[in-house]
Structures are given as structure tokens and as C-alpha cells.
Design a protein around this motif. Sequence first.
Motif, short mmCIF file in Angstrom:
data_model
loop_
_atom_site.label_atom_id
_atom_site.label_comp_id
_atom_site.label_asym_id
_atom_site.label_seq_id
_atom_site.Cartn_x
_atom_site.Cartn_y
_atom_site.Cartn_z
N ILE A 1 -55.16 94.40 44.98
CA ILE A 1 -55.86 94.45 46.61
C ILE A 1 -54.49 95.05 47.80
N PHE A 2 -53.81 94.60 47.14
CA PHE A 2 -52.59 95.12 48.45
C PHE A 2 -51.96 95.74 47.75
N ARG A 3 -52.31 97.12 46.62
CA ARG A 3 -51.08 97.97 46.09
C ARG A 3 -50.58 98.78 47.01
N GLU A 4 -51.28 99.19 47.74
CA GLU A 4 -51.20 100.10 48.96
C GLU A 4 -49.89 100.61 49.68
N GLU A 5 -50.70 98.90 50.31
CA GLU A 5 -49.03 98.75 51.69
C GLU A 5 -48.23 97.78 51.24
N TRP A 6 -47.85 96.94 49.16
CA TRP A 6 -47.30 96.50 49.31
C TRP A 6 -46.38 97.48 48.20
N VAL A 7 -46.47 98.21 47.33
CA VAL A 7 -46.26 99.28 46.72
C VAL A 7 -46.50 100.79 46.60
N LYS A 8 -47.18 101.16 47.01
CA LYS A 8 -47.71 102.65 46.67
C LYS A 8 -46.72 102.86 48.34
N ASN A 9 -47.26 102.94 49.94
CA ASN A 9 -46.14 102.56 50.63
C ASN A 9 -44.99 102.60 50.78
N PRO A 10 -44.29 101.66 50.51
CA PRO A 10 -42.60 101.76 50.31
C PRO A 10 -42.14 102.24 49.69
#
Length: 117
Positions: free
Chosen positions: A93-102
Amino acid sequence: MENSTATIEKLIEKAEIYSKTTLELCKYEAVYKSADIFSNLAVKVAMTIVVVMFLLLINVGLALWVGQELGEIYYGFFVVGFGYFCLAFLLYIFREEWVKNPVSNFIINKMKNENVL
């Protein structure tokens, strides 16, 4: 007239040398930045492997302990597995915030040659 022609030729020759030097500098800078990114990535991968092995052993012990408390060993593995399923669902659910963006920010900052972490 000969003097101005010679001056123009010297200017063109110096511009050619400057452009070749600039191109070489860009190549070396790209190699340096790539090496820096990949070496940082290698360190992170090595640390991740160590942490994963540690967590694997902790989770097996936790599953055995929970299973012992519930009366059957395999119940503990079901409980721990379900916990990881919930964690995977949250990560999805939070892959953009927790993985992709960092990860994207890390690579961009390294390419800009800023200090990261």
C-alpha cells in the motif's frame, strides 16, 4: 592577414583541446559517480543480507515459542507468517512513500554529489 588567420587557427586548436578535455572530465566524473552509487549499494546489500539472516533466526525462534505457547509448533509458524502477510500488505500500500521515493532520492542525491545519510 596572416597574423589574424594564425590567431584564429590557434583559437580553434585551443577550443578543440578544451572540448576534448571537458569531455574526458565528464567521462571521469560519470565513472566516479557510478562507482560511488554502486559501492554504496553494495554496502547496503551486504548489510541487508546480515539483517535478513538475523531476522530469519529471530523469527524461527519466535514461531517456535508462539507455537509452544499455543500448543502446536506449527501454529506459531502460521501466526508469524500471517504477521508477515500483514506487513507485506502494508508495504504494498505504501510502496511509493516507503520504497520508491527514498531510493529515487538516494540516487538523485548521489548523482548531485551531496552527502546522503
